[in-house]
Design an enzyme around this catalytic site. Structure first.
Site, PDB file in Angstrom:
ATOM      1  NE  ARG A   1      25.187  70.394  65.633  1.00 23.36           N
ATOM      2  CZ  ARG A   1      25.262  69.273  64.928  1.00 23.36           C
ATOM      3  NH1 ARG A   1      26.373  68.560  64.942  1.00 23.36           N
ATOM      4  NH2 ARG A   1      24.238  68.853  64.228  1.00 23.36           N
TER       5      ARG A   1
ATOM      6  CB  SER B   1      22.927  66.246  65.279  1.00 22.87           C
ATOM      7  OG  SER B   1      22.755  65.123  64.441  1.00 22.87           O
ATOM      8  CG  HIS B   2      26.203  63.090  65.576  1.00 23.75           C
ATOM      9  ND1 HIS B   2      25.829  64.080  64.702  1.00 23.75           N
ATOM     10  CD2 HIS B   2      27.555  63.080  65.585  1.00 23.75           C
ATOM     11  CE1 HIS B   2      26.913  64.639  64.191  1.00 23.75           C
ATOM     12  NE2 HIS B   2      27.970  64.063  64.717  1.00 23.75           N
TER      13      HIS B   2
ATOM     14  CG  ASP C   1      21.086  61.181  64.941  1.00 25.94           C
ATOM     15  OD1 ASP C   1      19.907  60.950  64.637  1.00 25.94           O
ATOM     16  OD2 ASP C   1      21.661  62.243  64.645  1.00 25.94           O
TER      17      ASP C   1
ATOM     18  CG  ASP D   1      18.914  65.266  65.338  1.00 25.80           C
ATOM     19  OD1 ASP D   1      19.652  64.286  65.111  1.00 25.80           O
ATOM     20  OD2 ASP D   1      18.851  66.246  64.577  1.00 25.80           O
TER      21      ASP D   1
ATOM     22  CG  ASP E   1      19.316  64.192  61.732  1.00 23.93           C
ATOM     23  OD1 ASP E   1      19.968  63.449  62.486  1.00 23.93           O
ATOM     24  OD2 ASP E   1      19.709  65.350  61.416  1.00 23.93           O
ATOM     25  NE  ARG E   2      24.395  62.609  61.663  1.00 22.58           N
ATOM     26  CZ  ARG E   2      25.690  62.880  61.555  1.00 22.58           C
ATOM     27  NH1 ARG E   2      26.576  61.911  61.617  1.00 22.58           N
ATOM     28  NH2 ARG E   2      26.101  64.113  61.395  1.00 22.58           N
TER      29      ARG E   2
ATOM     30  CB  THR F   1      28.818  68.285  53.664  1.00 22.55           C
ATOM     31  OG1 THR F   1      29.610  67.245  53.060  1.00 22.55           O
ATOM     32  CG2 THR F   1      28.233  67.792  54.965  1.00 22.55           C
TER      33      THR F   1
ATOM     34  CD  GLU G   1      24.538  65.209  54.408  1.00 20.52           C
ATOM     35  OE1 GLU G   1      24.578  66.388  54.019  1.00 20.52           O
ATOM     36  OE2 GLU G   1      24.529  64.877  55.608  1.00 20.52           O
TER      37      GLU G   1
ATOM     38  CE  LYS H   1      21.694  64.481  58.975  1.00 19.71           C
ATOM     39  NZ  LYS H   1      22.106  65.802  58.440  1.00 19.71           N
TER      40      LYS H   1
END
Length: 610
Positions: free
Chosen positions: A29, A128-129, A311, A313, A315-316, A378, A407, A420
């Site tokens: 990232r 991601s987020h 989020d 992508d 996954d959350r 993590t 998580e 996730k």
């Protein structure tokens, strides 16, 4: 099939190493403009292909998945990756419509599309987020043939290649392809690009996990109502097709369901930060009758009985009911406690796991139910090994599936994929509510499930603080200071609490035997309370110091207190142990009064020097 006449000749382009191309826990990232700079993306993608070829992955003649979360510059990046894939010897590329695939959907495609496990892996273009846009963040991650993130041995080899790369290969004469609708492009010489509906494979897998008829019954219940905030991320098409289409939720139940390249940008209520928590999912939180601290507020319109968010992508997840928020740590424990209501686990769970900073609520459930439970660093790849144990990857190891894991950072999932899965978590909750409602004869809410759970298992009061944009050298110096004292505080009293142990978390993987060191600093007290410090690997600028606080209250204790009030004494001890103000320059005496508290995620984002 559409025939495309094109030149498939391979161009070899000279290049040189670019510093800092080391993937973190969720891929590489950086700022978008850095990815857009000359050769940056190409260097990394070529290093991945070089790694795969060196590791004997069947790239030659193989099938590769390439898609992303729809953020800015994804369309251009996907076209580059496709052309580099053919130069590397790939025969077939699979793309979701619009170049879109949620992170869990990418895993589902790798594992289940066609005959299953046809592709050797896939690239997901996502941060991601993290906010999207030309001035914000970009990311890329490679997932392996099991659908999960690359293991450390693979990412280490990728980094080695980024440091010595001298050229990359690309079929640059292939025209950019229209990925907007399902179609297969025949490029000749056995090369093809198949564009498929981005939802279909993930939906097919989810239908094997849940009783959709039962969930439809809940959604049609006269007292039930719901809202699902996709936050202008990739979840929109999935939510519309699954929640409104397959399950029959009212049109408009899924809001902000059009994916945008900047996730709504600065003009949106969440300022383009598609992160499902009480600070950023402000529209959903308000709709559910809560403030940013998770406390009830008055509402001038009816409050839905169920609320969720995703989020960027997808996954959350975040789960709420009317004026009530379910913390991610509790959500994980409650899903496991009620897993017998989910068809996916009709034969019972064999294993479960949580990341080390996640509260111990899961451990209590697992112990009572006799389920093997793991505490891992993590990063979802650690869960993946446990889920693959006993399969052809690790045939001599114990089998832990069916398996649930999660998580504290709003990630929950199971062994149907190797990521996730935000949609899975939402459907898991709807399934639990559906079955409990069927049994009771009246509508059961998330708050009802939580109160029932705490009365049986007790409650782990939990909070998290984030100190963002901290000078990296100073943050590392602070962590070293605490690390140097590991093991020396046992038996001592700090802030009126007796220390049981203080250590540096180290994980020996029971499946592949790998050792992960320096995974966080833990202070564990005699009463079970915990203080944890970690440096995060998901940001793109400076360092983020994460502080986690946890205090357990037994089932016969006070179960309805405000989380922050319960852990406030631990916060004072944490600041004393870390000397955080001295190392970071943050005026900790103003916390919490001048910080943003996210109840029960919970964390405080301290983004400025006061």
């Amino acid at each position: 099939m559409a025939k495309v006449d094109c030149d498939l000749s391979v161009s070899t382009v000279p290049t040189a190493p670019i510093a800092g191309q080391k993937p973190g826990t969720s891929g590489l990232r950086k700022k978008t403009k850095e990815f857009m700079s000359e050769n940056y993306l190409a260097n990394f993608v070529q290093s991945v292909f070089n790694t795969l070829i060196e590791m004997k992955t069947p790239v030659q003649g193989g099938t590769l998945v390439v898609s992303g979360d729809g953020r800015f510059w994804n369309p251009e990046a996907i076209q580059i990756i496709i052309k580099m894939a053919f130069a590397a010897g790939v025969s077939r590329v699979w793309c979701g419509t619009g170049g879109l695939l949620s992170t869990p959907a990418l895993s589902a495609v790798i594992r289940a599309r066609g005959k299953g496990f046809e592709s050797f892996g896939g690239f997901i273009c996502s941060a991601s987020h993290n906010p999207g846009g030309i001035n914000d963040d970009y990311g890329i991650k490679y997932n392996c043939e099991n659908g999960g993130p690359s293991p450390e041995k693979m990412t280490d080899l990728m980094v080695e290649w980024t440091a010595k790369i001298a050229e990359y290969k690309i079929c640059d004469k292939i025209p950019d392809l229209d990925l907007s609708k399902p179609i297969t492009y025949d490029l000749g010489d056995g090369k093809s690009v198949e564009v498929f509906d981005c939802v279909e494979d993930h939906l097919a897998v989810l239908k094997t996990c849940f009783d959709f008829d039962s969930i439809r019954g809940l959604i049609s219940h006269p007292d039930f109502s719901m809202t699902y905030d996709c936050m202008s991320g990739v979840q929109g098409p999935y939510a519309i097709k699954i929640v409104e289409g397959e399950l029959g939720a009212a049109a408009g139940s899924c809001k902000n369901a059009v994916p945008l390249p900047d996730f709504g940008g600065p003009e949106s209520a969440w300022h383009g930060h598609a992160d499902p928590n009480l600070t950023y999912a402000v529209e959903l939180v308000r709709d559910m009758g809560l403030n940013k601290e998770g406390l009830p507020i008055a509402s001038d319109k009816p409050i839905p009985k169920f609320g969720a968010a995703a989020d960027g992508d997808a996954d959350r997840n975040m789960i709420l009911s009317s004026q009530f928020f379910v913390s991610p740590s509790d959500s994980l424990a409650m899903i496991v406690a009620n897993s017998d209501l989910i068809p996916q686990f009709k034969d019972g769970l064999k294993g479960c796991a949580r990341s080390m900073p996640t509260s111990g609520a899961l451990d209590i459930v697992a112990k009572k139910k006799g389920i093997e439970c793991f505490e891992v660093p993590t990063g979802w790849k650690f869960f993946g090994n446990l889920m693959d144990s006993g399969t052809h990857y690790f045939p001599d190891k114990k089998t832990y599936t069916p398996f649930i894991c999660g998580e504290e950072s709003f990630g929950t999932g199971a062994d149907h994929v190797r990521e996730k899965d935000g949609m899975w978590a939402v459907l898991a909750w709807l399934q639990i509510l559906a079955k409990k409602t069927e049994k009771s004869g009246k509508l059961v809410t998330c708050e009802d499930v939580a109160n029932e759970h705490w009365k049986e298992y007790g409650r782990n009061y939990y909070a998290r603080y984030d100190y963002e944009g901290v000078d990296k050298a100073k943050a590392e110096e602070m962590m070293k200071m605490m690390s140097d004292k590991a093991g020396s505080l046992a038996g001592q009293e700090v802030g009126g609490m007796k220390m049981k142990t203080n250590d540096i978390f180290e994980y020996v993987d029971p499946v592949d035997g790998s050792v992960s060191k320096n995974q966080g600093i833990r202070y564990i007290f005699e009463d079970g309370s915990r203080i944890i410090f970690r440096l995060s690997g998901t940001g793109v600028a400076g360092a983020t110091v994460r502080l986690y606080l946890e205090k357990y209250e037994a089932a016969d204790g006070s179960l309805n207190q405000h989380q922050f009030e319960v852990v406030k004494p631990l916060a004072a001890i944490a600041l004393e142990l870390s000397q955080l103000q001295s190392y970071t320059g943050r005026e900790t005496e103003h916390i919490p009064n001048h910080s943003v508290l996210l109840f029960a995620r919970c964390f405080v984002v301290v983004c400025r020097h006061l």
